[in-house]
Design a protein around this motif. Structure first.
Motif, mmCIF file in Angstrom:
data_model
loop_
_atom_site.group_PDB
_atom_site.id
_atom_site.type_symbol
_atom_site.label_atom_id
_atom_site.label_comp_id
_atom_site.label_asym_id
_atom_site.label_seq_id
_atom_site.Cartn_x
_atom_site.Cartn_y
_atom_site.Cartn_z
ATOM 1 N N GLU A 91 15.408 8.810 -8.315
ATOM 2 C CA GLU A 91 14.717 7.267 -7.383
ATOM 3 C C GLU A 91 14.209 7.349 -6.694
ATOM 4 O OE1 GLU A 91 16.985 3.384 -7.635
ATOM 5 O OE2 GLU A 91 17.098 3.784 -9.939
ATOM 6 N N LEU A 92 14.838 8.458 -5.429
ATOM 7 C CA LEU A 92 14.776 8.805 -4.204
ATOM 8 C C LEU A 92 13.473 9.506 -4.324
ATOM 9 C CD1 LEU A 92 14.798 7.858 -0.721
ATOM 10 C CD2 LEU A 92 16.456 10.516 -1.247
ATOM 11 N N PHE A 93 13.016 10.938 -4.944
ATOM 12 C CA PHE A 93 11.742 11.438 -5.252
ATOM 13 C C PHE A 93 11.335 10.672 -5.605
ATOM 14 C CE2 PHE A 93 15.801 14.515 -5.190
ATOM 15 C CZ PHE A 93 15.118 15.340 -3.796
ATOM 16 N N PHE A 94 10.902 9.562 -6.245
ATOM 17 C CA PHE A 94 10.172 8.627 -7.308
ATOM 18 C C PHE A 94 8.927 8.066 -5.584
ATOM 19 C CE2 PHE A 94 8.300 4.577 -9.027
ATOM 20 C CZ PHE A 94 6.859 5.310 -9.958
ATOM 21 N N TYR A 95 10.151 7.253 -5.284
ATOM 22 C CA TYR A 95 9.925 6.627 -3.122
ATOM 23 C C TYR A 95 9.580 7.207 -2.484
ATOM 24 C CZ TYR A 95 10.447 3.897 0.422
ATOM 25 O OH TYR A 95 10.491 3.229 2.004
ATOM 26 N N ILE A 96 9.168 8.405 -2.299
ATOM 27 C CA ILE A 96 8.788 9.130 -1.929
ATOM 28 C C ILE A 96 7.752 9.811 -2.034
ATOM 29 C CG2 ILE A 96 8.814 12.066 -0.562
ATOM 30 C CD1 ILE A 96 11.871 12.158 -0.437
ATOM 31 N N ASN A 97 7.211 10.286 -3.183
ATOM 32 C CA ASN A 97 5.990 10.144 -4.049
ATOM 33 C C ASN A 97 5.162 9.438 -3.799
ATOM 34 O OD1 ASN A 97 5.316 13.048 -5.162
ATOM 35 N ND2 ASN A 97 7.590 12.676 -6.664
ATOM 36 N N TYR A 99 4.593 8.042 -1.876
ATOM 37 C CA TYR A 99 3.629 7.871 -0.312
ATOM 38 C C TYR A 99 1.933 8.081 -1.577
ATOM 39 C CZ TYR A 99 7.686 6.276 2.173
ATOM 40 O OH TYR A 99 8.417 5.675 2.987
ATOM 41 N N ARG A 100 2.128 9.227 -2.209
ATOM 42 C CA ARG A 100 0.577 9.594 -2.316
ATOM 43 C C ARG A 100 -0.086 9.059 -2.681
ATOM 44 N NH1 ARG A 100 1.576 15.289 -3.627
ATOM 45 N NH2 ARG A 100 3.996 15.152 -4.307
ATOM 46 N N GLY A 101 -0.420 7.422 -3.057
ATOM 47 C CA GLY A 101 -0.919 6.839 -3.251
ATOM 48 C C GLY A 101 -1.069 5.449 -1.981
ATOM 49 N N LYS A 102 0.010 5.645 -1.253
ATOM 50 C CA LYS A 102 -0.416 4.858 0.483
ATOM 51 C C LYS A 102 -1.199 5.464 1.129
ATOM 52 C CE LYS A 102 3.600 1.670 -0.561
ATOM 53 N NZ LYS A 102 5.039 1.515 -0.257
ATOM 54 N N LEU A 105 1.607 9.966 3.798
ATOM 55 C CA LEU A 105 1.609 11.526 4.362
ATOM 56 C C LEU A 105 0.829 11.948 3.311
ATOM 57 C CD1 LEU A 105 5.345 11.806 3.854
ATOM 58 C CD2 LEU A 105 4.097 12.063 5.515
ATOM 59 N N SER A 106 0.743 12.996 3.877
ATOM 60 C CA SER A 106 -0.185 14.562 2.879
ATOM 61 C C SER A 106 -0.253 14.704 1.278
ATOM 62 C CB SER A 106 -1.483 15.652 3.671
ATOM 63 O OG SER A 106 0.195 16.197 4.081
ATOM 64 N N PRO A 107 -0.303 15.328 0.424
ATOM 65 C CA PRO A 107 -0.143 15.655 -0.545
ATOM 66 C C PRO A 107 1.001 16.744 -0.023
ATOM 67 C CG PRO A 107 -2.183 14.855 -1.064
ATOM 68 C CD PRO A 107 -1.711 15.057 0.464
ATOM 69 N N GLU A 108 0.489 17.952 0.642
ATOM 70 C CA GLU A 108 1.314 18.711 1.312
ATOM 71 C C GLU A 108 2.782 18.556 2.039
ATOM 72 O OE1 GLU A 108 -1.726 18.341 2.595
ATOM 73 O OE2 GLU A 108 -3.288 18.789 1.262
ATOM 74 N N LEU A 109 2.201 17.716 2.674
ATOM 75 C CA LEU A 109 3.567 16.968 3.515
ATOM 76 C C LEU A 109 4.563 16.466 2.547
ATOM 77 C CD1 LEU A 109 2.541 16.232 6.877
ATOM 78 C CD2 LEU A 109 3.537 18.303 6.586
ATOM 79 N N ILE A 110 4.042 15.817 1.370
ATOM 80 C CA ILE A 110 5.353 15.526 0.180
ATOM 81 C C ILE A 110 5.964 16.300 -0.013
ATOM 82 C CG2 ILE A 110 5.033 13.603 -1.465
ATOM 83 C CD1 ILE A 110 2.964 11.967 -0.824
#
Length: 122
Positions: A91-97, A99-102, A105-110
């Motif tokens: 769930e934490l990794f999903f939460y961080i992911n 950020y791609r839509g928001k 963070l850039s996709p590279e940084l995610i």
């Protein structure tokens, strides 16, 4: 951020203020329209790495909290209401992911952040 007995708290202003500013400065400093070079680019790179390490530290603490059977709670900073409760590492990794839509963070940084967190040990 705050560490309580049963939960690690992340307030949404971390996302809306810190991550958004980080994302914007990343794009300006290292994006295709950046004209930095030499000492200025090196200074920007050093500042970028320091800010990235802070972000990574926040999520590392969240990951360790989950591994210690605590929850990660995302709260609204204005009224202290719970926005989200994270119970597992996935769930934490999903939460961080998310950020791609928001665009926080850039996709590279995610990808870098997730890769860095996957090798974290307690």
């Amino acid at each position: 951020m705050s560490n309580k007995e049963d939960a690690y708290l992340i307030y949404d202003d971390f996302e809306t203020r810190y991550l958004l500013r980080f994302y914007l400065s990343y794009g300006l400093s290292f994006g295709p329209t950046s004209y930095q070079s030499g000492a200025l680019k090196e200074k920007s790179q050093k500042e970028f790495e320091e800010k990235y390490q802070y972000i990574k530290d926040v999520f590392e603490k969240a990951l360790n909290a989950l591994r210690n059977n605590q929850k990660v709670v995302v709260k609204k900073s204005r009224n202290n209401q719970i926005r989200e409760i994270i119970n597992t590492e996935s769930e934490l990794f999903f939460y961080i992911n998310k950020y791609r839509g928001k665009r926080y963070l850039s996709p590279e940084l995610i990808n870098r952040l997730i890769d860095d967190l996957k090798v974290v040990t307690n």
